[in-house]
Design a protein around this motif. Structure first.
Motif, short mmCIF file in Angstrom:
data_model
loop_
_atom_site.label_atom_id
_atom_site.label_comp_id
_atom_site.label_asym_id
_atom_site.label_seq_id
_atom_site.Cartn_x
_atom_site.Cartn_y
_atom_site.Cartn_z
N SER A 130 1.19 -1.37 0.04
CA SER A 130 -0.25 0.18 0.19
C SER A 130 0.57 0.97 0.66
CB SER A 130 -1.00 -0.36 0.87
OG SER A 130 -0.27 -0.14 2.52
N THR A 131 1.75 1.15 0.95
CA THR A 131 2.68 2.58 0.59
C THR A 131 3.35 2.92 -1.02
OG1 THR A 131 3.58 1.54 2.61
CG2 THR A 131 5.02 3.39 1.67
N ILE A 132 3.29 1.44 -1.61
CA ILE A 132 3.52 2.29 -3.66
C ILE A 132 2.64 2.92 -3.92
CG2 ILE A 132 5.00 0.82 -5.41
CD1 ILE A 132 6.68 1.89 -2.96
N ARG A 188 -2.04 8.42 -6.24
CA ARG A 188 -2.03 10.56 -5.58
C ARG A 188 -1.67 10.65 -6.88
NH1 ARG A 188 1.49 11.92 -2.85
NH2 ARG A 188 1.33 10.77 -1.79
N VAL A 189 -0.14 10.00 -7.09
CA VAL A 189 0.18 10.55 -8.44
C VAL A 189 0.11 11.05 -10.04
CG1 VAL A 189 2.47 11.38 -7.25
CG2 VAL A 189 2.36 9.20 -8.58
N TRP A 241 11.27 6.89 -7.14
CA TRP A 241 12.71 6.32 -5.91
C TRP A 241 14.09 6.31 -6.26
CZ3 TRP A 241 14.81 2.37 -4.08
CH2 TRP A 241 15.05 2.12 -2.93
N HIS A 242 14.19 5.05 -6.59
CA HIS A 242 15.83 5.13 -6.95
C HIS A 242 16.51 6.27 -7.89
CE1 HIS A 242 15.92 0.99 -7.09
NE2 HIS A 242 15.38 0.47 -7.25
N LEU A 243 16.02 7.13 -8.91
CA LEU A 243 16.34 8.38 -9.57
C LEU A 243 16.86 9.30 -8.43
CD1 LEU A 243 14.38 8.95 -12.72
CD2 LEU A 243 16.28 7.21 -12.72
N LEU A 271 7.76 12.43 -6.88
CA LEU A 271 7.39 12.12 -5.91
C LEU A 271 7.70 13.29 -4.28
CD1 LEU A 271 9.39 8.90 -5.69
CD2 LEU A 271 6.98 9.82 -5.64
N GLY A 272 7.37 13.34 -3.46
CA GLY A 272 7.84 14.20 -2.30
C GLY A 272 8.39 13.77 -1.70
#
Ligand code: NAD
Length: 273
Positions: A199-201, A207-208, A219-221, A248-249
């Motif tokens: 769910s985190t992902i 949302r985005v 996230w890796h980038l 991503l914030g």
């Protein structure tokens, strides 16, 4: 255009590539062709994958200028030794149909065999002879990298390690950062299992307005990792290429960072090979 990262030897590597582990050798040329058509210019293969010929065929058929491509291959575990490392590279180059690769890696350190230092000297020779533009390692731990630093004259440009939100490798990434070694993340989306349904992902993805795989790759980038997700499915190969506009914030990054569980998918490098 895919962003590039400049390595400690001045070579520039696209931060996103296409990985071909577990792609059927008979289908590899088609999959790599699809990736090149989508815009990928960096391919990650290995002697172990048995599909270098397919990679080479797709490259030859593509007509893309050699200097626009970045090709990595890796020395197989039964090829450790200074002369053997060079000989194996020549065999890879024959299969790939190339004069040189852009990056040649020692695939696994095999500490019990204890030949990775002399093997590294073989990679240094390969670079001097122009058969690879850059040299690095894979699955090395700090103690293995420390030995290369103490006993040889070149610091690897890259260490390619298992890295995804369940194994975020903070300590090893910090070591790399302190020693000028770039981090490549293998199995960046955790081989697509489980991780992409958490769910985190999925909450962030919703949302985005992006997919779970795109969120994890973004996230890796953010962390400066080099990634090369693998897929046999053209729509996913395409999806995995559309990651440079994912917003991503800081909270999103922190939430994904907290998913770390030091959980490996692959073997522990201390006793593999
Ligand atoms: P990965 O994390 O790239 O996951 C690939 C799998 O995820 C696919 O088989 C598919 O099932 C799924 N997938 C792909 N795109 C998806 C999407 N958009 N949505 C949902 N699911 C998706 O795993 P990998 O192939 O193990 O790692 C990537 C590359 O890393 C390899 O191809 C190889 O080049 C390299 N690698 C290196 C080592 C090493 O020891 N150096 C080990 C393993 C892999």
């Amino acid at each position: 255009m895919t962003p590039t990262i400049t390595l400690n030897d001045g070579v520039r590597i696209p931060q996103l590539g296409f990985g071909v582990f577990q792609i059927d050798p008979a289908r590899t040329a088609d999959k790599v062709k699809a990736a090149l058509e989508i815009g990928y210019r960096h391919i990650d293969t290995a002697q172990m994958y048995g599909n270098e010929e397919g990679v080479g065929k797709a490259i030859a058929d593509s007509g893309i200028a050699r200097d626009e491509l970045f090709v990595t291959t890796k020395l197989n575990n039964d090829g450790h030794g200074r002369d053997e490392a060079l000989k194996r590279l020549e065999e890879s180059l024959d299969r790939l149909g190339l004069e040189f690769v852009d990056l040649y890696l020692i695939h696994w350190p095999q500490p019990e065999l204890d030949r990775y230092v002399e093997t590294w000297e073989g990679l240094e020779d390969a670079k001097k002879e122009g058969r690879t533009r850059s040299i690095g390692v894979s699955n090395f731990h700090p103690q293995h990298l420390d030995r290369l630093a103490a006993e040889t004259s070149t610091v690897p440009s890259i260490n390619q390690i298992e890295l995804h939100p369940h194994l975020s490798q903070a300590a090893l990434r910090e070591y790399h950062h302190n020693h000028g070694i770039a981090t490549e993340a293998w199995s960046p989306i955790g081989q697509g299992k489980g991780l992409l349904e958490e769910s985190t992902i999925t909450d962030i993805a919703q949302r985005v307005g992006k997919t779970p795989a795109q969120v994890v790759l973004a996230w890796h980038l953010h962390h400066g990792n080099i990634v090369f997700p693998k897929s046999n499915t053209v729509s996913r190969i395409q999806e995995n290429f559309q990651i440079f506009d994912v917003e991503l914030g800081g909270d999103d990054i922190a939430a994904i960072d907290r998913m770390n569980a030091d959980q490996r998918i692959g073997p522990n490098p201390e006793n593999f090979g």
